[in-house]
Design an enzyme around this catalytic site. Structure first.
Site, PDB file in Angstrom:
ATOM      1  N   LYS A  52     -10.521  -0.803  10.017  1.00 26.02           N
ATOM      2  CA  LYS A  52     -10.705  -1.305   8.644  1.00 26.02           C
ATOM      3  C   LYS A  52     -11.127  -2.779   8.673  1.00 26.02           C
ATOM      4  O   LYS A  52     -12.052  -3.188   7.972  1.00 26.02           O
ATOM      5  CB  LYS A  52      -9.401  -1.148   7.842  1.00 26.02           C
ATOM      6  CG  LYS A  52      -9.116   0.297   7.451  1.00 26.02           C
ATOM      7  CD  LYS A  52      -7.721   0.470   6.895  1.00 26.02           C
ATOM      8  CE  LYS A  52      -7.398   1.940   6.658  1.00 26.02           C
ATOM      9  NZ  LYS A  52      -6.003   2.192   6.313  1.00 26.02           N
ATOM     10  N   GLN A  96      -0.106  -0.682   6.200  1.00 26.83           N
ATOM     11  CA  GLN A  96      -0.320   0.572   6.918  1.00 26.83           C
ATOM     12  C   GLN A  96       0.988   1.367   6.949  1.00 26.83           C
ATOM     13  O   GLN A  96       2.018   0.866   7.381  1.00 26.83           O
ATOM     14  CB  GLN A  96      -0.824   0.259   8.337  1.00 26.83           C
ATOM     15  CG  GLN A  96      -1.287   1.475   9.107  1.00 26.83           C
ATOM     16  CD  GLN A  96      -2.540   2.122   8.512  1.00 26.83           C
ATOM     17  OE1 GLN A  96      -3.450   1.450   8.061  1.00 26.83           O
ATOM     18  NE2 GLN A  96      -2.563   3.445   8.505  1.00 26.83           N
ATOM     19  N   ASP A 119      -5.046   0.245  -2.135  1.00 33.17           N
ATOM     20  CA  ASP A 119      -4.776   1.605  -1.650  1.00 33.17           C
ATOM     21  C   ASP A 119      -4.474   2.556  -2.821  1.00 33.17           C
ATOM     22  O   ASP A 119      -4.420   3.768  -2.639  1.00 33.17           O
ATOM     23  CB  ASP A 119      -3.568   1.602  -0.693  1.00 33.17           C
ATOM     24  CG  ASP A 119      -3.996   1.704   0.772  1.00 33.17           C
ATOM     25  OD1 ASP A 119      -5.154   2.097   1.022  1.00 33.17           O
ATOM     26  OD2 ASP A 119      -3.169   1.397   1.650  1.00 33.17           O
TER      27      ASP A 119
END
Ligand code: NAD
Length: 293
Positions: A52, A96, A119
């Site tokens: 990412k 994460q 997200d």
């Protein structure tokens, strides 16, 4: 039958965003910046986060990675989140998952300022999605919407069967496909492990979104001629035919289902590569203040 190319589509989106970033830079605007928090040393998570960050650099975004050992306390992590919430350089950030057991995923997600939650996991953003308001749609569902849109797949009035009701894929997908929008306006059937007549339902489906995590579950006798099949599943199995010793299987028995389909996504190379494009699109939206004005 058309095989939907997620890798190509993701690259197209990344190129479009890179051009937009160039224009922002040329006009002296603020360069979008994504931050990521990684806790612990899980190999998979490290690879995802590294990729990412690398993609951010490739397309011209600013990025920062904050790494912590898995001994970090929940309180310390919440302090870091508060810091990023208040950092004017950071437009959006991700943490994460999964986190170590002593840290509550939910508490952490709820601490992220919704306007920086690229997200799309914060309850505020999930609620806004359900209400068809501007929001950050989470990466996998957003990627699927992009594929449907870019391949100009008709969805209005179609029967869409979603298999799986997880919070990150099946449930949001069912809401999005039923919205009064494009892609959307489907009649949606959300199925799960307790569904009794799955084959019968799938045979009525114009669009099937398979997200149950069972390798090659959807077989040709469950799919009607001309259906659109989106395969979200990823199961890693041992293989002596690949260099790595592993291969990835989707939830769809591709070889026998594909000939019946109008459109189908492969695994790998379908939905998977789209998740990074979604994250970048959300970060761009965040930097423009396009969701929370
Ligand atoms: P999950 O394990 O959280 O949920 C699975 C769902 O499938 C559950 O709701 C369950 O009720 C349902 N289910 C299980 N067996 C069923 C059956 N026999 N019939 C009908 N429904 C059944 O799954 P998830 O997190 O949504 O992930 C699903 C799959 O998608 C996994 O393989 C995962 O690795 C993959 N995935 C891929 C991406 C991507 O980027 N391509 C992203 C997220 C998840």
């Amino acid at each position: 039958m058309i095989i939907i190319d997620g890798k190509k589509t993701s690259e197209e989106i990344q190129n479009e965003i890179a051009k937009e970033v160039e224009a922002i830079k040329a006009s002296g605007g603020k360069v979008p910046h994504l931050a990521a928090i990684l806790v612990g040393n899980d190999g998979g998570s490290e690879t995802y986060v590294a990729s990412k960050v690398k993609t951010c650099e490739k397309i011209g975004f600013g990025s920062s990675l904050f790494r912590y050992p898995d001994t970090i306390t929940e309180a310390e992590l919440l302090i870091k989140i508060d810091e990023l919430n208040n950092d004017p350089v950071v437009d959006g950030f991700i943490i994460q998952l999964p986190l170590p057991k002593h840290i509550s995923d939910q508490k952490v997600i709820e601490r992220i300022a919704p306007k920086k939650d690229v997200d799309g996991f914060h309850p505020s953003n999930v609620g806004r999605m359900a209400l068809n308001m501007p929001t950050y749609i989470s990466a996998t569902p957003y990627g699927i919407l992009q594929l449907l849109e870019r391949y100009k797949i008709e969805t209005s009035g179609k029967h869409c069967v979603v298999i799986g009701r997880s919070n990150i894929v099946g449930s949001p997908m069912s809401i999005l496909m039923a919205r009064n929008a494009y892609p959307g306006n489907c009649t949606v059937t959300l199925t799960h492990s307790k569904t009794k007549n799955l084959q019968e339902l799938c045979l009525q489906a114009d669009i099937i979104i398979a997200a149950l995590g069972k390798a090659e579950f959807l077989t040709a006798d469950m799919v009607k001629q001309g259906a659109v099949v989106i395969d979200v599943g990823i199961t890693r199995i041992k293989s002596d035919k690949t260099k790595s010793g592993w291969k990835l299987l989707g939830d769809v028995k591709f070889d026998e289902v594909a000939p019946k389909c109008a459109f189908i996504t492969p695994v790998p190379g379908g939905v998977g590569p789209m998740t990074i494009a979604s994250l970048l699109m959300n970060t761009l939206k965040a930097s423009k203040g396009a969701v929370y004005k």
